[in-house]
Design a protein around this motif. Structure first.
Motif: not given
Length: 156
Positions: A105-107, A109-123
């Motif tokens: 959830q962004r500040r 209020g909108t909701i974004l969806e990401f896969t766990q894989k994409k979040i880890l790659a971003h990290m």
């Protein structure tokens, strides 16, 4: 995934060691670009790792001393704290983590969806981006930056 995190953590440790040789003023000095200082950039890298790590968690992980970090040794302790949780998370990922969705959830209020894989790659790539900024500053100080050459490192 874990091997790339280990690569980042190894490079981060090398930057910590590199910073130990600096006069304290250079560590805190405001600079152009990035997060404005070596101290703030290193802290930001760890903050973001924890932020995204918490997106996986039902119960949020908090580093109680976060708002009083000024010394390199304190930032190193923060890094170790977050790294322990990140490593545990990666070791326990479900086999289908590339399909598991996390809602953010962004500040506004909108909701974004990401896969766990994409979040880890971003990290992983987020830290690499900031390591580049540290390297630029090192050269501006007439110092050799830490080598981030993945091919010559042993991090497996």
């Amino acid at each position: 995934m874990l091997s790339l995190f280990k690569y980042n953590w190894q490079v981060r440790e090398d930057w910590f060691t590199w910073c130990e040789s600096l006069p304290e003023g250079e560590f805190h000095k405001e600079r152009v670009g990035g997060m404005k200082s070596l101290r703030e950039t290193l802290t930001h890298i760890i903050d973001c790792e924890l932020l995204w790590l918490n997106s996986f968690m039902d119960e949020k992980i908090v580093f109680e001393k976060r708002h009083s970090l000024t010394l390199l040794s304190e930032i190193k302790d923060y890094s170790t704290f977050v790294q322990t949780y990140t490593e545990s998370l990666i070791e326990q990922l479900p086999s289908d983590y590339e399909n598991q969705i996390i809602e953010i959830q962004r500040r506004d209020g909108t909701i974004l969806e990401f896969t766990q894989k994409k979040i880890l790659a971003h990290m992983i790539t987020h830290e690499i981006h900031h390591i580049g900024q540290l390297s630029v500053w090192a050269r501006e100080m007439q110092r050799k930056p830490v080598s981030s050459d993945l091919i010559i490192r042993n991090f497996e």
